[in-house]
Design an enzyme around this catalytic site. Structure first.
Site, PDB file in Angstrom:
ATOM      1  N   ASP A 115       0.731  -1.316  -0.048  1.00  0.00           N
ATOM      2  CA  ASP A 115       0.053   0.088  -0.027  1.00  0.00           C
ATOM      3  C   ASP A 115       0.690   1.307   0.142  1.00  0.00           C
ATOM      4  O   ASP A 115       0.376   2.277  -0.418  1.00  0.00           O
ATOM      5  CB  ASP A 115      -0.769   0.136   1.374  1.00  0.00           C
ATOM      6  CG  ASP A 115      -2.226  -0.755   1.009  1.00  0.00           C
ATOM      7  OD1 ASP A 115      -2.372  -1.364  -0.108  1.00  0.00           O
ATOM      8  OD2 ASP A 115      -3.003  -0.696   1.995  1.00  0.00           O
ATOM      9  N   HIS A 157      -6.058   7.895   6.651  1.00  0.00           N
ATOM     10  CA  HIS A 157      -5.489   6.738   7.322  1.00  0.00           C
ATOM     11  C   HIS A 157      -4.288   6.645   8.031  1.00  0.00           C
ATOM     12  O   HIS A 157      -4.022   5.789   8.937  1.00  0.00           O
ATOM     13  CB  HIS A 157      -5.526   5.550   6.350  1.00  0.00           C
ATOM     14  CG  HIS A 157      -6.702   5.337   5.567  1.00  0.00           C
ATOM     15  ND1 HIS A 157      -7.793   4.814   6.177  1.00  0.00           N
ATOM     16  CD2 HIS A 157      -6.844   5.050   4.118  1.00  0.00           C
ATOM     17  CE1 HIS A 157      -8.789   4.487   5.373  1.00  0.00           C
ATOM     18  NE2 HIS A 157      -8.397   4.691   4.159  1.00  0.00           N
ATOM     19  N   ASP A 193     -15.291   9.848   2.144  1.00  0.00           N
ATOM     20  CA  ASP A 193     -14.548   8.647   1.608  1.00  0.00           C
ATOM     21  C   ASP A 193     -15.206   7.409   1.653  1.00  0.00           C
ATOM     22  O   ASP A 193     -15.752   7.103   2.907  1.00  0.00           O
ATOM     23  CB  ASP A 193     -13.174   8.802   2.112  1.00  0.00           C
ATOM     24  CG  ASP A 193     -12.135   8.299   1.233  1.00  0.00           C
ATOM     25  OD1 ASP A 193     -11.320   8.743   0.496  1.00  0.00           O
ATOM     26  OD2 ASP A 193     -12.136   6.774   1.479  1.00  0.00           O
ATOM     27  N   HIS A 195     -13.788   4.821   2.475  1.00  0.00           N
ATOM     28  CA  HIS A 195     -13.134   4.109   3.560  1.00  0.00           C
ATOM     29  C   HIS A 195     -13.236   4.723   4.940  1.00  0.00           C
ATOM     30  O   HIS A 195     -13.449   6.139   4.878  1.00  0.00           O
ATOM     31  CB  HIS A 195     -11.521   3.929   3.166  1.00  0.00           C
ATOM     32  CG  HIS A 195     -11.103   3.043   1.990  1.00  0.00           C
ATOM     33  ND1 HIS A 195     -11.240   3.640   0.642  1.00  0.00           N
ATOM     34  CD2 HIS A 195     -11.202   1.853   1.719  1.00  0.00           C
ATOM     35  CE1 HIS A 195     -10.914   3.062  -0.098  1.00  0.00           C
ATOM     36  NE2 HIS A 195     -10.844   1.533   0.285  1.00  0.00           N
ATOM     37  N   TYR A 326     -10.171   6.533  -7.361  1.00  0.00           N
ATOM     38  CA  TYR A 326      -8.976   5.739  -8.045  1.00  0.00           C
ATOM     39  C   TYR A 326      -9.717   5.511  -9.461  1.00  0.00           C
ATOM     40  O   TYR A 326      -8.686   4.989 -10.465  1.00  0.00           O
ATOM     41  CB  TYR A 326      -8.513   4.467  -7.456  1.00  0.00           C
ATOM     42  CG  TYR A 326      -8.292   4.810  -6.075  1.00  0.00           C
ATOM     43  CD1 TYR A 326      -7.176   5.402  -5.749  1.00  0.00           C
ATOM     44  CD2 TYR A 326      -9.148   4.646  -4.775  1.00  0.00           C
ATOM     45  CE1 TYR A 326      -6.758   5.806  -4.537  1.00  0.00           C
ATOM     46  CE2 TYR A 326      -8.740   5.101  -3.532  1.00  0.00           C
ATOM     47  CZ  TYR A 326      -7.479   5.742  -3.641  1.00  0.00           C
ATOM     48  OH  TYR A 326      -7.314   5.910  -2.281  1.00  0.00           O
TER      49      TYR A 326
HETATM   50 ZN   LIG Z   1     -10.910   5.943   0.084  1.00  0.00          ZN
END
Ligand SMILES: [Zn+2]
Ligand SMILES: [Zn+2]
Length: 418
Positions: A115, A157, A193, A195, A326
């Protein structure tokens, strides 16, 4: 009304920002951008290519967004270590610098992983994003700009001592800490987002001054696996953490229902002095990394609501950040151009044609097809309000109800009826 919401119990304004917010605030919109921000680059095979920023700013420029009245485009130099250290441990910062200068991986700190591969100049590149968000937050807080946008930021994150999920330094945490250090007592962070915004949540888990709200695909189907409705903050800050965990496949109507029936009411009830929002656009149906099914029209509708919310409850003080996303041709440039235009008070209609020159550039460098208009042709209408009833048989409504039951009480709201 906005001025009253700026006051704390007892009537004395605490941490009063400079300038005069509301109708008298300068109409400036601060946009963080310079080609140097393209240096945050994990390499050609990595999903988070800086091309998405390049294509976004080309599109925004060709639609005239960057030349709108009041828009000021400013770059960002790498933050010094003291500023990065407001969000990260000294050992981690040293490890990032070593990774970026000598190529030394440190997998225990998330550096050199699939990642987060190591790349030359990693520290400086990541530290630029920190400056972009911190200087923007301070400009808004001090009344030097009404809104600010840092699309290169939103690295939600990143943890105090490790990189995670394409995020090296957590610019959102540093930006919020910067205004807290200037006396802010209520800052809301709203993360759209796909996530879970785990790094920002972690930083303010037990801090009642900061409300973090994350609307994301459930951790049962998506990285990072956290962000459950029962996670509501530490003992000193119960209810200051709000998590909406959406079922995979949630599309516009459900996603907007989540925003409108959970995220917006708790932010309103919190009445922040500053609203920081994260606009990762990986909830889109075309995104290759997630399983939500939102459209550009839906993401744009939410951005409009977030902008209105900032004016309604935070005197217009709004910092909008980027994040994931993305589908770098079909999705990211359009939705982030919409966000810039909204922050510049000149929203772009979804029927607006995508400029031919941009399409030719995209198709000449990456291949066809480039999108033809600024929307997906989805009617992003308003879903029915929660107060009109909910469906206990719907996985979406069950999920929203779970979050409402866990946190609405803390905010003086009624989980069943508000
Ligand atoms: Zn995300
Ligand atoms: Zn505005």
């Amino acid at each position: 009304m906005a001025a009253r919401r700026g006051a704390v119990p007892g009537g004395r304004p605490a941490g009063r920002p400079g300038g005069r917010p509301g109708a008298h605030a300068p109409a400036r919109t601060r946009v963080v951008w310079s080609p140097a921000l393209l240096g945050y680059d994990f390499g050609v095979r990595h999903p988070m290519t800086p091309l998405r920023l390049d294509l976004t700013f080309r599109l925004a420029e060709q639609l005239g967004v960057l030349a709108l009245p009041g828009v000021e485009v400013v770059g960002a130099e790498p933050a010094d270590d003291a500023l990065v250290a407001t969000a990260h441990t000294p050992d981690y910062i040293a490890a990032v610098r070593l990774a970026g200068t000598q190529g030394v991986p440190d997998e225990a700190r998330g550096l050199g992983t699939e990642d987060d591969p190591v790349f030359p100049g990693m520290h400086d590149a990541a530290a630029r994003l920190v400056t972009g968000s911190v200087e923007s937050a301070l400009a808004v807080w001090r009344g030097q700009a009404r809104h600010a946008v840092n699309l290169a930021g939103g690295m939600h994150h990143a943890m105090p001592d490790r990189a995670s999920g394409f995020c090296v330094y957590n610019d959102a945490v540093a930006a919020i800490r910067a205004v807290l250090a200037e006396g802010a007592t209520r800052v809301a962070y709203l993360d759209l987002d796909a996530h879970h915004g785990d790094g920002v949540e972690r930083a303010f888990w037990d801090d009642p001054r900061v409300l973090t709200v994350s609307v994301h695909e459930s951790g049962t189907t998506l990285f990072p696996g956290t962000g459950h409705p029962a996670d509501i903050g530490g003992p000193q800050a119960q209810g200051s953490v709000v998590n909406v965990a959406l079922p995979a496949g949630t599309s516009d109507a459900g996603w907007l229902r989540a925003v409108q029936s959970v995220a917006l009411p708790v932010v309103r009830a919190f009445s922040p002095q500053l609203l920081v929002s994260q606009h990762g656009c990986d909830a889109h149906a075309n995104d290759p990394l997630t399983n939500l099914a939102v459209s550009v029209d839906g993401l744009r509708a939410a951005a409009l609501e977030v902008h209105d919310l900032a004016h309604d409850v935070a005197g217009g003080r709004w910092l909008a950040l980027g994040g994931g996303g993305y589908a770098i041709v079909q999705v990211v440039p359009r939705i982030w151009t919409h966000l810039l235009a909204i922050a510049a008070h000149a929203p772009i209609d979804v029927a607006t044609p995508v400029p031919q020159a941009w399409r030719e550039h995209v198709e000449g460098t990456l291949g066809p097809p480039a999108p033809e208009v600024m929307g997906d042709g989805e009617a992003a209408g308003s879903p029915a309000p929660w107060s009109a009833g909910y469906d206990p048989g719907s996985p979406l409504d069950r999920s929203l109800l779970a979050t409402r039951k866990h946190v609405f009480d803390w905010h003086g709201l009624d989980a069943l009826y508000d």
